[in-house]
Scaffold this motif. Structure first.
Motif, mmCIF file in Angstrom:
data_model
loop_
_atom_site.group_PDB
_atom_site.id
_atom_site.type_symbol
_atom_site.label_atom_id
_atom_site.label_comp_id
_atom_site.label_asym_id
_atom_site.label_seq_id
_atom_site.Cartn_x
_atom_site.Cartn_y
_atom_site.Cartn_z
ATOM 1 N N ASP A 139 37.369 61.427 45.381
ATOM 2 C CA ASP A 139 37.340 62.994 45.196
ATOM 3 C C ASP A 139 38.403 63.477 46.350
ATOM 4 O O ASP A 139 38.515 63.302 47.469
ATOM 5 N N LEU A 140 39.150 64.409 46.349
ATOM 6 C CA LEU A 140 39.707 64.904 46.446
ATOM 7 C C LEU A 140 39.627 66.701 46.679
ATOM 8 O O LEU A 140 40.408 67.509 46.315
ATOM 9 N N GLY A 141 38.387 66.863 47.364
ATOM 10 C CA GLY A 141 37.881 67.967 47.787
ATOM 11 C C GLY A 141 36.955 68.966 46.965
ATOM 12 O O GLY A 141 35.937 67.929 46.948
ATOM 13 N N ASP A 142 37.009 69.830 46.190
ATOM 14 C CA ASP A 142 36.266 70.643 45.235
ATOM 15 C C ASP A 142 35.664 69.519 44.235
ATOM 16 O O ASP A 142 35.406 70.455 43.567
ATOM 17 N N TYR A 143 37.236 68.754 43.818
ATOM 18 C CA TYR A 143 36.822 67.957 42.635
ATOM 19 C C TYR A 143 36.880 66.624 42.874
ATOM 20 O O TYR A 143 37.663 66.166 43.892
ATOM 21 N N HIS A 144 36.936 65.788 41.723
ATOM 22 C CA HIS A 144 36.759 64.239 41.877
ATOM 23 C C HIS A 144 37.885 64.485 40.744
ATOM 24 O O HIS A 144 37.765 64.483 39.251
ATOM 25 N N LEU A 145 39.061 63.084 40.892
ATOM 26 C CA LEU A 145 40.301 62.951 40.106
ATOM 27 C C LEU A 145 39.652 61.603 39.431
ATOM 28 O O LEU A 145 39.141 60.698 39.991
ATOM 29 N N ILE A 146 39.896 61.882 38.178
ATOM 30 C CA ILE A 146 39.046 60.392 37.781
ATOM 31 C C ILE A 146 40.282 59.761 36.235
ATOM 32 O O ILE A 146 40.744 59.910 36.159
ATOM 33 N N HIS A 147 39.884 58.272 36.752
ATOM 34 C CA HIS A 147 41.347 57.776 37.018
ATOM 35 C C HIS A 147 40.582 56.263 35.557
ATOM 36 O O HIS A 147 39.283 55.980 35.955
ATOM 37 N N VAL A 148 40.643 56.661 33.839
ATOM 38 C CA VAL A 148 40.537 56.137 33.191
ATOM 39 C C VAL A 148 40.825 54.749 32.261
ATOM 40 O O VAL A 148 42.333 54.477 32.382
ATOM 41 N N ASN A 149 40.608 53.312 33.029
ATOM 42 C CA ASN A 149 41.389 52.655 32.984
ATOM 43 C C ASN A 149 40.804 51.556 31.473
ATOM 44 O O ASN A 149 41.504 50.890 31.303
ATOM 45 N N THR A 150 39.580 52.134 30.660
ATOM 46 C CA THR A 150 39.185 51.197 29.441
ATOM 47 C C THR A 150 39.100 52.562 28.118
ATOM 48 O O THR A 150 37.938 53.491 28.771
ATOM 49 N N GLU A 151 38.621 51.625 26.805
ATOM 50 C CA GLU A 151 38.281 51.900 26.073
ATOM 51 C C GLU A 151 36.253 53.152 25.609
ATOM 52 O O GLU A 151 36.565 53.966 25.978
ATOM 53 N N VAL A 152 36.208 51.937 26.992
ATOM 54 C CA VAL A 152 35.025 52.555 27.436
ATOM 55 C C VAL A 152 34.516 53.766 28.333
ATOM 56 O O VAL A 152 34.289 54.192 28.085
ATOM 57 N N GLY A 153 35.799 53.346 28.686
ATOM 58 C CA GLY A 153 35.720 54.636 30.086
ATOM 59 C C GLY A 153 35.708 56.320 29.250
ATOM 60 O O GLY A 153 35.604 57.209 29.750
ATOM 61 N N GLU A 154 37.264 55.523 28.495
ATOM 62 C CA GLU A 154 37.583 56.852 27.208
ATOM 63 C C GLU A 154 36.302 57.529 26.765
ATOM 64 O O GLU A 154 36.034 59.103 27.052
ATOM 65 N N GLU A 155 34.893 56.517 26.202
ATOM 66 C CA GLU A 155 34.480 56.630 25.532
ATOM 67 C C GLU A 155 33.309 57.586 25.989
ATOM 68 O O GLU A 155 32.588 58.904 25.884
ATOM 69 N N ILE A 156 33.316 57.494 27.495
ATOM 70 C CA ILE A 156 32.495 57.937 28.554
ATOM 71 C C ILE A 156 32.728 60.185 28.594
ATOM 72 O O ILE A 156 32.036 60.390 28.343
ATOM 73 N N VAL A 157 34.600 59.676 28.906
ATOM 74 C CA VAL A 157 34.686 60.811 29.343
ATOM 75 C C VAL A 157 34.637 62.087 27.771
ATOM 76 O O VAL A 157 33.891 62.813 28.333
ATOM 77 N N ARG A 158 34.345 61.270 26.633
ATOM 78 C CA ARG A 158 34.435 61.850 25.977
ATOM 79 C C ARG A 158 33.839 62.454 25.673
ATOM 80 O O ARG A 158 33.075 63.574 24.606
#
Lengths: 348, 250
Positions: A161-180
């Motif tokens: 949580d960086l204030g008015d937005y979240h910074l999201i680190h993508v660590n796996t392909e599954v995570g990447e898939e969710i973001v996409r």
């Protein structure tokens, strides 16, 4: 930079909504005045507010290794048995860094040969979304002492949580898939990463450990403490209620029990969490117990976190979540125990 | 498969534990495939006949009770102490805190002389007990488990760990966190923390664990500013006649 994305806070509801429409999602929800549990959610409104949420009563280990789990079904007359594997695809949302560390510990334990197939299959079906803390959740947390206040992997996505937005680190392909697939994210810029670094710098000073020990020193403290008077004192206070071990993210002892059905022919074998604090835990045939005294059981619990796993897995098995201290009926607090050991060694 | 003949008997109790059997629903039908009820005052009018398994509810409180339970024991191959009153003396044990004559006068007043009474005893303080199903009332899944052990000729061990273990499994908010005291930390589990799951405290109806740290529990309760007398009353509500020690008696 492609590993990082931004999610505006105004889009959070949409993100969680999209997540719950695609997956079964569990997240911390409020259970009582001061307690939280990971539970199934169907709407973002059910999630406990991140400012309020302290570690849940039971850590997310219950999704990897349930309290009670059927492992075999049998037919005693036909002499047939069938291994049972129950799992679900679940997204665990809002996992703190202490609990990520706990899962990493259990992964090591259950991956050892003979591998625990039930645990490992289930683990592959679980999607973990971590969440950063910017301050101690309460006075019992000792994550900074255990060096688990910063993320060190073990997640698919990680939210800061960086204030008015979240910074999201993508660590796996599954995570990447969710973001996409959930198109509410935008790519992060160098500015965002700089901002994350600034937040982390501030975090380092916010997380004062309160105990001035390096990890080698902590190791040394527990390496030679078998005869400390501290254990006697804890033994006198301990009720053996087992709360400390049940809520611990790295306790994994279990008992295996066969239970027959009323047909007296078929039945199931299940495993159920056990605890070194229970009276019968170290009892053997003939009724002898290897750890009859509460002092010995408490010492064993501490050494299972601060000594033995270092030799076996090269890491502490205390994640610093503070659950054992919070749940202790007798107010046996882990930070106090460490301080008492330091004082005793110093001859105070 | 030959059905095992089972008889239910009651002594000093409310018969609430037997009512739990009557309330079992479908499970009772399955159970009746395995057992034949030959005596059960609460659900049937037929009586008498031989039985192999005696399920005994209630505590022993008169000389007549003593003779009767001895006769039941002689006839039964297996005797199950059923419910808190039979296992630990239950709430009836509170009588033992008072002078017996005073108690008799208080209850029967000018007719006190007509009635016989002895200090409350759990069933195993008079005769040998083979199986225990503690609780006020009994927890039906545990009773079924015990019956299955009886039918297989296996021992059943009442868990010797605290109700807290199961209560934590169920992730209930701790009563102490709400500022309410509870006997979960020293009471035997096996009920799946039935009461606390439903917002009530643990009253210790299943008896204490075999090795309770009573001093430590008193310290915990003292922290809540409860007078010592109340604490002792709390302990004694179900445990005055005796503390259950099923396994250790072997």
């Amino acid at each position: 930079m492609d590993q990082y994305y931004r999610l505006n806070k105004t889009e959070c509801r949409e993100f969680v909504g999209a997540l719950t429409s695609r997956y079964q999602v569990v997240a911390p929800v409020k259970r009582g005045e001061k307690s939280f549990v990971f539970a199934r959610i169907s709407s973002p409104d059910e999630i406990a507010s991140p400012e309020e949420y302290i570690p849940t009563i039971i850590p997310p280990k219950k999704y990897f290794f349930p309290q009670r789990e059927t492992i075999l079904e049998y037919d005693a007359v036909a002499q047939r048995q069938k291994a049972v594997m129950e799992y679900e695809k679940v997204v665990i949302f809002g996992v703190r860094t202490c609990d990520l560390a706990g899962i990493q510990c259990l992964n090591m334990v259950f991956s050892e040969r003979p591998r625990d197939v039930n645990y490992l299959i289930r683990k592959n079906k679980l999607i973990i979304i971590g969440m950063e803390c910017w301050d101690y959740c309460d006075e019992h947390a000792l994550c900074a002492l255990m060096d688990n206040h910063l993320p060190k992997g073990g997640y698919d996505l990680f939210f800061s949580d960086l204030g008015d937005y979240h910074l999201i680190h993508v660590n796996t392909e599954v995570g990447e898939e969710i973001v996409r697939s959930i198109g509410v994210f935008t790519e992060a810029t160098g500015e965002d990463l700089k901002r994350l670094q600034e937040f982390r710098e501030k975090k380092r000073s916010a997380f004062d450990t309160g105990i001035d020990l390096s990890h080698p020193e902590l190791m040394d403290l527990f390496a030679n403490c078998e005869d400390a008077r501290v254990w006697e004192e804890l033994g006198e206070r301990c009720l053996s209620c087992g709360n400390c071990t049940t809520v611990c993210p790295t306790c994994y002892c279990f008992d295996v029990i066969d239970e027959i059905n009323l047909d007296l022919r078929t039945g199931e074998r299940f495993r159920i969490w056990d605890s070194c604090q229970n009276e019968d835990f170290a009892k053997v045939a003939g009724g002898e117990s290897f750890r009859e005294e509460r002092s010995g059981r408490q010492r064993h619990r501490y050494l299972r976190k601060f000594k033995y796993p270092l030799a076996k897995y090269s890491r502490f098995f205390c994640t610093g979540c503070g659950r054992c201290s919070r749940a202790c009926m007798a107010q046996i607090h882990i930070k106090e125990t460490i301080k008492a050991l330091i004082a005793e060694r110093a001859g105070v | 498969m030959k059905k095992v003949k089972v008889a239910f008997f009651d002594f000093a109790c409310c018969e609430g534990c037997q009512l739990q059997v009557a309330n079992m629903g479908d499970l009772l039908v399955d159970l009746l495939d395995r057992i034949e009820l030959v005596e059960f005052r609460e659900v049937m009018s037929e009586r008498g006949g031989d039985y192999e398994v005696a399920v005994v509810e209630g505590s022993i409180t008169t000389h007549h009770d003593i003779e009767r339970i001895k006769k039941i024991r002689e006839k039964a191959k297996i005797l199950i102490a059923y419910g808190a009153c039979a296992c630990t003396g239950g709430v009836n044990g509170m009588k033992n805190d008072f002078d017996l004559e005073d108690v008799k006068r208080y209850v029967y007043q000018d007719k006190a002389d007509w009635f016989d009474t002895v200090p409350t005893m759990a069933v195993d303080q008079v005769v040998k007990v083979d199986y225990y199903v503690p609780g006020c009332p009994v927890y039906i899944p545990e009773f079924v488990r015990v019956l299955k052990c009886v039918l297989q000729g296996l021992p059943y061990k009442v868990p010797d760990y605290a109700v807290c273990v199961e209560c934590k499994f169920n992730e209930n908010e701790c009563m102490y966190d709400k500022g309410i005291t509870c006997l979960g930390p020293i009471t035997r589990a096996g009920c799946n923390s039935w009461c606390t799951n439903n917002g009530n405290i643990c009253y210790g109806c299943r008896g204490m664990v075999s090795n309770p740290n009573k001093n430590a529990q008193m310290e915990v309760l003292k922290r809540y500013g409860i007078p010592l007398e109340w604490i002792i009353n709390k302990f004694n509500m179900y445990n005055r006649a005796k503390e259950i020690q099923p396994q250790e008696k072997e």
